[in-house]
Design a protein around this motif. Structure first.
Motif, PDB file in Angstrom:
ATOM      1  N   UNK A  28       0.845  -1.192   0.000  1.00  0.00           N
ATOM      2  CA  UNK A  28       0.000   0.000   0.000  1.00  0.00           C
ATOM      3  C   UNK A  28       0.885   1.247   0.000  1.00  0.00           C
ATOM      4  N   UNK A  29       0.467   2.249  -0.775  1.00  0.00           N
ATOM      5  CA  UNK A  29       1.220   3.504  -0.903  1.00  0.00           C
ATOM      6  C   UNK A  29       0.266   4.682  -0.775  1.00  0.00           C
ATOM      7  N   UNK A  30       0.818   5.843  -0.436  1.00  0.00           N
ATOM      8  CA  UNK A  30      -0.003   7.047  -0.378  1.00  0.00           C
ATOM      9  C   UNK A  30       0.873   8.243  -0.022  1.00  0.00           C
ATOM     10  N   UNK A  31       0.293   9.420  -0.119  1.00  0.00           N
ATOM     11  CA  UNK A  31       0.963  10.606   0.391  1.00  0.00           C
ATOM     12  C   UNK A  31       1.085  10.498   1.903  1.00  0.00           C
ATOM     13  N   UNK A  32       0.034  10.004   2.525  1.00  0.00           N
ATOM     14  CA  UNK A  32      -0.004   9.864   3.980  1.00  0.00           C
ATOM     15  C   UNK A  32      -0.283   8.412   4.320  1.00  0.00           C
ATOM     16  N   UNK A  33       0.589   7.801   5.091  1.00  0.00           N
ATOM     17  CA  UNK A  33       0.396   6.431   5.558  1.00  0.00           C
ATOM     18  C   UNK A  33       0.276   6.448   7.075  1.00  0.00           C
ATOM     19  N   UNK A  34      -0.666   5.690   7.572  1.00  0.00           N
ATOM     20  CA  UNK A  34      -0.881   5.666   9.019  1.00  0.00           C
ATOM     21  C   UNK A  34       0.322   5.053   9.725  1.00  0.00           C
ATOM     22  N   UNK A  35       0.686   5.599  10.877  1.00  0.00           N
ATOM     23  CA  UNK A  35       1.859   5.097  11.597  1.00  0.00           C
ATOM     24  C   UNK A  35       1.677   3.645  12.041  1.00  0.00           C
ATOM     25  N   UNK A  36       2.626   2.816  11.693  1.00  0.00           N
ATOM     26  CA  UNK A  36       2.666   1.427  12.137  1.00  0.00           C
ATOM     27  C   UNK A  36       4.116   1.098  12.464  1.00  0.00           C
ATOM     28  N   UNK A  37       4.360  -0.159  12.854  1.00  0.00           N
ATOM     29  CA  UNK A  37       5.725  -0.610  13.077  1.00  0.00           C
ATOM     30  C   UNK A  37       6.419  -0.977  11.763  1.00  0.00           C
ATOM     31  N   UNK A  38       5.655  -0.977  10.670  1.00  0.00           N
ATOM     32  CA  UNK A  38       6.198  -1.388   9.382  1.00  0.00           C
ATOM     33  C   UNK A  38       7.055  -0.278   8.779  1.00  0.00           C
ATOM     34  N   UNK A  39       8.267  -0.584   8.303  1.00  0.00           N
ATOM     35  CA  UNK A  39       9.115   0.435   7.673  1.00  0.00           C
ATOM     36  C   UNK A  39       8.455   1.020   6.431  1.00  0.00           C
ATOM     37  N   UNK A  40       8.831   2.241   6.101  1.00  0.00           N
ATOM     38  CA  UNK A  40       8.297   2.925   4.933  1.00  0.00           C
ATOM     39  C   UNK A  40       9.376   3.091   3.874  1.00  0.00           C
ATOM     40  N   UNK A  41       8.982   2.952   2.621  1.00  0.00           N
ATOM     41  CA  UNK A  41       9.837   3.350   1.504  1.00  0.00           C
ATOM     42  C   UNK A  41       9.497   4.795   1.161  1.00  0.00           C
ATOM     43  N   UNK A  42      10.511   5.627   1.068  1.00  0.00           N
ATOM     44  CA  UNK A  42      10.320   7.060   0.852  1.00  0.00           C
ATOM     45  C   UNK A  42      10.621   7.402  -0.611  1.00  0.00           C
ATOM     46  N   UNK A  43       9.582   7.774  -1.344  1.00  0.00           N
ATOM     47  CA  UNK A  43       9.738   8.132  -2.755  1.00  0.00           C
ATOM     48  C   UNK A  43       9.521   9.631  -2.962  1.00  0.00           C
ATOM     49  N   UNK A  44       9.800  10.425  -1.943  1.00  0.00           N
ATOM     50  CA  UNK A  44       9.690  11.873  -2.075  1.00  0.00           C
ATOM     51  C   UNK A  44      10.533  12.354  -3.256  1.00  0.00           C
ATOM     52  N   UNK A  45       9.927  13.182  -4.102  1.00  0.00           N
ATOM     53  CA  UNK A  45      10.616  13.622  -5.316  1.00  0.00           C
ATOM     54  C   UNK A  45      11.821  14.498  -4.979  1.00  0.00           C
ATOM     55  N   UNK A  46      12.924  14.224  -5.630  1.00  0.00           N
ATOM     56  CA  UNK A  46      14.172  14.926  -5.351  1.00  0.00           C
ATOM     57  C   UNK A  46      14.093  16.420  -5.629  1.00  0.00           C
ATOM     58  N   UNK A  47      13.435  16.774  -6.708  1.00  0.00           N
ATOM     59  CA  UNK A  47      13.485  18.157  -7.173  1.00  0.00           C
ATOM     60  C   UNK A  47      12.374  19.018  -6.585  1.00  0.00           C
ATOM     61  N   UNK A  48      11.180  18.459  -6.443  1.00  0.00           N
ATOM     62  CA  UNK A  48      10.054  19.251  -5.944  1.00  0.00           C
ATOM     63  C   UNK A  48       9.813  19.057  -4.453  1.00  0.00           C
TER      64      UNK A  48
END
Length: 621
Positions: free
Chosen positions: A288-308
């Protein structure tokens, strides 16, 4: 020559975290030395607990200029000089900044700290503006679109006390100063809202639309609605044609329905989620992906755009790395409605016309020479245009010319037209490729609806391109390689007299806080300003959002109410720039055909004429 020292930062030995000073500019030359981030204005110690070293440990090599980031088990992540740490711009759950180590191939894994405060789950999707100026603008924009507060709803909801179109009425007020109506006057209507029991409402907050029309003349103009915050409203119309003019007032959402929509956005901005497929060899996982993910113990992959700096996250797959993500798709849609709230959005309560308590039309006479126009005291601005004989005519702007096939080709001759945005912008690309026989689309084998698409008229040297905006995207599955943000695309355009840019972005933001939309427009606007600075003759055209048909799921995920807020924000943010607007909101509202997310060909034809009139103001045919 001095020997370079190295310091290993591990989970067991994190340095202390200090707040990031507000005036630090992440683009003014950071460097890393011994676990400390240095900038020209400040330095900031950071801790490994704020970003994941899982499953690797991080080494920072001291040196002049930029440092080098190396995972001792994963190899070099980011060779000098492209290593960057950007200002923490996303907060999740515990509202602690998440430090992001960006690079072009590998993706950061974030192990969030989960808050035990359940009340914070109602505001887990918040954003920190990039700069102080952006923060101030955001506050002013949010203040400018603030909606009247409504009383809290009981559980379960009772329709007896909610605004109801069948028991509400409107009345055409007499002409100020008396006499008959003339072209150029303003017509004013008083609207009284009552509940299902016929009792007048005592507070505002209902969402109403109004238009004036003449079906025989194929004429129509949008009205402006003013909320008096006491259950009564005014609708004001310009009178641009002579003849009959019929008033139409529509209750789109009751104030009680607006209360529900506001709660859903505040508590459940993730009610539509997204999924990505991760694949490496024969192994694949979905997450599951989104702009906002609910806090859990599961690690997140961060795909924040480098330029914007646009945020995007996925829950990390159990057995695959973040770098193995291959696509983006829409996931589930959950309603999150409380008991009986669904009734507020049923067909009998949503987008229903209100009846007149007396005459519903007026007769408009020709304008008299020397006679002063009668204007309302409730509004200070008029509509952007109106329809007459099915043709859109601008008011207070450039003349809208009519372009046949030959005139379109002549206008676009020698032009490169870049189109960016959602499917309502894609309609322009589709119209041109269907209308111009020599404009041939080249098959790039792109995902259906998502693009990118290109078309070329070799003889006339016309090149038209279309690409969807970056996430959130609620369409078909899209490869991650085709996820492009509009601001980045604009940065790659040289611009000039032969360049036209058309973009529109609104329809996929209906579940998110307005702060996200403001943030996206801020990054796009920065790119537009830079484009016009380096190439002032570039033509930039922006399409607004528009009203649409509102079945239940659309009301909950892309309501006209939310689209109206987006339109207000967009107009304010681009006011004063050398850009042009396609007022799709009024062009749909004033038209005689039913509202639709994707306007019919007759409306698209008028929008194309508006676009071409901006590009070629002296032409037409």
């Amino acid at each position: 020559m001095a020997t370079k020292r190295r310091k290993e930062i591990t989970k067991a030995n994190p340095p202390e975290l200090k707040p990031f000073p507000f005036n630090c500019d992440p683009d003014e030359g950071h460097k890393l030395t011994h676990g400390v981030l240095h900038t020209p204005k400040c330095c900031w110690s950071f801790t490994s607990s704020e970003f994941s070293l899982h499953p690797c440990m991080l080494e920072i090599t001291q040196g002049g200029g930029w440092g080098q980031l190396r995972h001792t088990m994963c190899g070099t992540l980011t060779p000098d000089p492209s290593a960057r740490i950007q200002t923490p711009v996303f907060r999740s759950g515990n509202k602690s900044p998440l430090v992001k180590f960006h690079q072009k191939v590998n993706t950061t894994v974030i192990i969030p700290r989960v808050s035990s405060d359940l009340n914070k789950s109602h505001s887990f999707c918040t954003f920190q503006p990039v700069s102080r100026e952006d923060a101030l603008e955001e506050r002013l924009l949010l203040d400018s679109i603030v909606w009247p507060e409504t009383p809290p709803l009981p559980t379960p909801v009772s329709l007896e006390n909610t605004s109801h179109p069948a028991h509400s009425t409107f009345t055409i007020l007499p002409r100020r100063g008396g006499g008959q109506w003339h072209v150029g006057d303003q017509l004013e209507v008083m609207i009284k809202i009552s509940d299902l029991q016929g009792c007048p409402k005592k507070y505002g907050g209902d969402f109403l639309l109004a238009r004036l029309h003449n079906t025989k003349l194929f004429a129509g103009v949008a009205g402006q609605v003013v909320d008096h915050l006491n259950g009564s409203y005014s609708a004001v119309f310009s009178l641009p044609w002579e003849g009959d003019a019929q008033v139409e007032v529509t209750l789109v959402h009751s104030s009680e329905a607006i209360t529900v929509l506001r709660r859903l956005t505040r508590e459940h901005p993730d009610r539509i989620n997204f999924r990505s497929l991760f694949r490496s060899g024969s192994l694949s996982e979905s997450s599951i992906c989104n702009v906002c993910l609910r806090p859990t113990q599961q690690p997140l992959c961060n795909y924040t755009d480098l330029r914007t700096g646009e945020p995007w996250f996925c829950y990390k797959p159990k057995n695959l790395s973040c770098n193995t993500r291959i696509d983006h798709a829409m996931g589930e849609h959950k309603q999150h409605l409380k008991e009986k709230e669904e009734k507020l959005f049923q067909s009998g309560n949503t987008k229903v016309c209100i009846q007149a308590s007396g005459p519903a039309s007026v007769t408009v006479l020709p304008k008299k020479e020397g006679q002063p126009e009668v204007n309302s005291s409730n509004v200070t601005s008029g509509p952007s245009g109106y329809y007459y004989q099915g043709v859109w005519r601008a008011l207070g702007g450039p003349t809208v010319h009519q372009f046949n096939t030959s005139a379109i080709s002549q206008c676009l001759k020698g032009k490169v037209v870049h189109m960016f945005g959602d499917s309502t912008v894609r309609q322009f690309f589709e119209y041109l490729t269907k209308t111009l026989p020599d404009l041939k689309e080249f098959n790039l084998h792109s995902p259906q609806k998502a693009g990118p698409y290109v078309a070329l008229d070799y003889a006339n040297n016309i090149f038209v391109k279309y690409r969807f905006h970056g996430p959130p995207i609620r369409i078909v599955t899209v490869p991650t390689s085709e996820l492009h943000y509009i601001a980045n695309e604009l940065d790659d355009i040289t611009g000039g007299t032969s360049t036209v840019v058309v973009f529109g972005i609104w329809a996929h933001f209906g579940t998110f806080p307005m702060e996200l939309y403001i943030r996206r427009l801020q990054s796009i606007r920065r790119a537009v300003v830079q484009l016009l600075d380096r190439a002032p003759s570039t033509v930039v055209i922006i399409r607004t959002g528009n009203p649409k048909d509102l079945p239940l799921l659309v009301s909950l995920s892309n309501s006209d109410w939310h689209s109206l807020q987006c339109n207000k924000v967009l107009r304010l943010m681009f006011k004063g720039l050398n850009v042009h607007l396609i007022d799709a909101w009024e062009m749909i509202l004033a038209h005689h055909l039913p509202h639709s997310l994707h306007p019919p060909p007759s409306v698209i034809n008028n929008m194309i004429n508006v676009i071409l009139s901006y590009i070629c103001p002296q032409k037409g045919g």
